[in-house]
Design a protein around this motif. Structure first.
Motif, mmCIF file in Angstrom:
data_model
loop_
_atom_site.group_PDB
_atom_site.id
_atom_site.type_symbol
_atom_site.label_atom_id
_atom_site.label_comp_id
_atom_site.label_asym_id
_atom_site.label_seq_id
_atom_site.Cartn_x
_atom_site.Cartn_y
_atom_site.Cartn_z
ATOM 1 N N ALA A 70 0.835 -1.213 0.000
ATOM 2 C CA ALA A 70 0.000 0.000 0.000
ATOM 3 C C ALA A 70 0.867 1.258 0.000
ATOM 4 O O ALA A 70 1.844 1.347 0.744
ATOM 5 C CB ALA A 70 -0.924 0.006 1.213
ATOM 6 N N SER A 71 0.492 2.205 -0.821
ATOM 7 C CA SER A 71 1.205 3.486 -0.845
ATOM 8 C C SER A 71 0.815 4.303 0.386
ATOM 9 O O SER A 71 -0.170 3.998 1.071
ATOM 10 C CB SER A 71 0.842 4.263 -2.108
ATOM 11 N N ASP A 72 1.566 5.347 0.650
ATOM 12 C CA ASP A 72 1.228 6.235 1.768
ATOM 13 C C ASP A 72 -0.165 6.826 1.576
ATOM 14 O O ASP A 72 -0.926 6.985 2.538
ATOM 15 C CB ASP A 72 2.261 7.367 1.883
ATOM 16 N N GLU A 73 -0.491 7.151 0.331
ATOM 17 C CA GLU A 73 -1.809 7.726 0.033
ATOM 18 C C GLU A 73 -2.918 6.715 0.327
ATOM 19 O O GLU A 73 -3.963 7.082 0.894
ATOM 20 C CB GLU A 73 -1.876 8.158 -1.442
ATOM 21 N N GLU A 74 -2.706 5.459 -0.050
ATOM 22 C CA GLU A 74 -3.716 4.428 0.212
ATOM 23 C C GLU A 74 -3.898 4.208 1.710
ATOM 24 O O GLU A 74 -5.017 3.995 2.191
ATOM 25 C CB GLU A 74 -3.322 3.123 -0.485
ATOM 26 N N GLN A 75 -2.809 4.259 2.454
ATOM 27 C CA GLN A 75 -2.904 4.134 3.903
ATOM 28 C C GLN A 75 -3.735 5.280 4.492
ATOM 29 O O GLN A 75 -4.575 5.065 5.379
ATOM 30 C CB GLN A 75 -1.515 4.131 4.530
ATOM 31 N N ARG A 76 -3.498 6.481 3.996
ATOM 32 C CA ARG A 76 -4.237 7.639 4.516
ATOM 33 C C ARG A 76 -5.723 7.535 4.191
ATOM 34 O O ARG A 76 -6.578 7.932 5.005
ATOM 35 C CB ARG A 76 -3.652 8.941 3.964
ATOM 36 N N ALA A 87 -20.417 1.309 3.864
ATOM 37 C CA ALA A 87 -19.103 1.813 4.274
ATOM 38 C C ALA A 87 -18.126 0.655 4.463
ATOM 39 O O ALA A 87 -16.946 0.752 4.104
ATOM 40 C CB ALA A 87 -19.233 2.615 5.562
ATOM 41 N N ASN A 88 -18.619 -0.436 5.013
ATOM 42 C CA ASN A 88 -17.790 -1.628 5.214
ATOM 43 C C ASN A 88 -17.293 -2.181 3.886
ATOM 44 O O ASN A 88 -16.119 -2.547 3.742
ATOM 45 C CB ASN A 88 -18.607 -2.684 5.967
ATOM 46 N N LYS A 89 -18.168 -2.219 2.905
ATOM 47 C CA LYS A 89 -17.785 -2.726 1.579
ATOM 48 C C LYS A 89 -16.724 -1.838 0.938
ATOM 49 O O LYS A 89 -15.780 -2.338 0.311
ATOM 50 C CB LYS A 89 -19.021 -2.815 0.675
ATOM 51 N N ARG A 90 -16.882 -0.523 1.104
ATOM 52 C CA ARG A 90 -15.888 0.405 0.558
ATOM 53 C C ARG A 90 -14.529 0.177 1.213
ATOM 54 O O ARG A 90 -13.494 0.192 0.539
ATOM 55 C CB ARG A 90 -16.337 1.864 0.778
ATOM 56 N N ILE A 138 -8.909 -2.124 0.684
ATOM 57 C CA ILE A 138 -7.836 -3.048 1.059
ATOM 58 C C ILE A 138 -7.501 -3.974 -0.103
ATOM 59 O O ILE A 138 -6.325 -4.235 -0.390
ATOM 60 C CB ILE A 138 -8.220 -3.867 2.310
ATOM 61 N N HIS A 139 -8.542 -4.451 -0.788
ATOM 62 C CA HIS A 139 -8.303 -5.313 -1.959
ATOM 63 C C HIS A 139 -7.404 -4.589 -2.963
ATOM 64 O O HIS A 139 -6.417 -5.150 -3.452
ATOM 65 C CB HIS A 139 -9.622 -5.683 -2.654
ATOM 66 N N LEU A 140 -7.758 -3.348 -3.268
ATOM 67 C CA LEU A 140 -6.992 -2.571 -4.254
ATOM 68 C C LEU A 140 -5.570 -2.294 -3.757
ATOM 69 O O LEU A 140 -4.616 -2.309 -4.544
ATOM 70 C CB LEU A 140 -7.711 -1.260 -4.558
#
Length: 211
Positions: A92-98, A121-124, A129-131
């Motif tokens: 995961a990139s820093d952006e994805e973590q944020r 919201a749970n699905k999102r 995480i999948h991505l």
């Protein structure tokens, strides 16, 4: 981009517009979706092939999952979701973590509210995480699993108290991903899915009240 009949029907099942046991009528769907009957017919045939729909005499109805199918689905989901979390901790990139952290913080405003909003919201959150795993083949398999999850009549977030516990579990997952701890992320997500499955079983057994 305009969505096709297949995507629109699938979204309606996922949103609970059509629930397990509901009959899908070709002419009614065509009128509702604003398309001709041919693409609707093709979409229904495709959904039947994928076991999203089943035959009841001459009618097609939204399929439902029995106890064994539910257990099989959760067994696969647990492993695949855990793997996605492990890979997300690595890639995961820093952006994805944020983004994941922001989702957890924003979802706190939904606590005690509409279970369906929490479910969306749970699905999102899980999709993110999948991505973040950066593995296209894993994402494809998880898409199939989550499509089948739409065949459950209610969300585990409808159980009293499950929303707060589920969000705390999300927070633990993000903590592990941010720490780049793949094993902790794997275990945290497995625990999250296991507890969701337990909650669902207790709902089905009538042990838990839903909102």
């Amino acid at each position: 981009m305009q969505k096709d009949a297949y995507s629109l029907i699938l979204e309606a099942i996922d949103a609970g517009t059509y629930k397990p046991g509901d009959r899908l009528v070709e002419s009614e769907l065509a009128e509702r979706l604003g398309v001709s009957r041919t693409p609707v017919r093709e979409a229904l045939q495709r959904l039947e092939t994928q076991s999203m729909l089943t035959r009841d005499g001459r009618s097609l109805i939204v399929a439902s999952l029995d106890h064994n199918q539910l257990a099989e689905l959760y067994a696969v989901r647990t492993e695949l979701e855990g793997l996605a979390a492990r890979l997300a901790a690595r890639h995961a990139s820093d952006e994805e973590q944020r983004v994941l952290r922001a989702m957890v913080n924003e979802d706190k405003a939904l606590l005690g509210g509409d279970p369906r909003a929490l479910s969306r919201a749970n699905k999102r959150f899980h999709k993110q995480i999948h991505l973040a795993s950066h593995n296209r083949f894993l994402v494809q398999q998880l898409d199939l699993v989550h499509r089948s999850m739409a065949l459950m009549a209610n969300t585990s977030f409808a159980a009293e108290g499950r929303d707060m516990a589920g969000l705390a579990e999300h927070e633990a997952i993000v903590d592990a991903i941010e720490a780049r701890d793949g094993e902790a992320a794997y275990q945290a997500l497995r625990t999250h899915i296991s507890r969701a499955f337990e909650t669902r079983l207790r709902i089905d057994a009538g042990e838990l009240r839903t909102r």
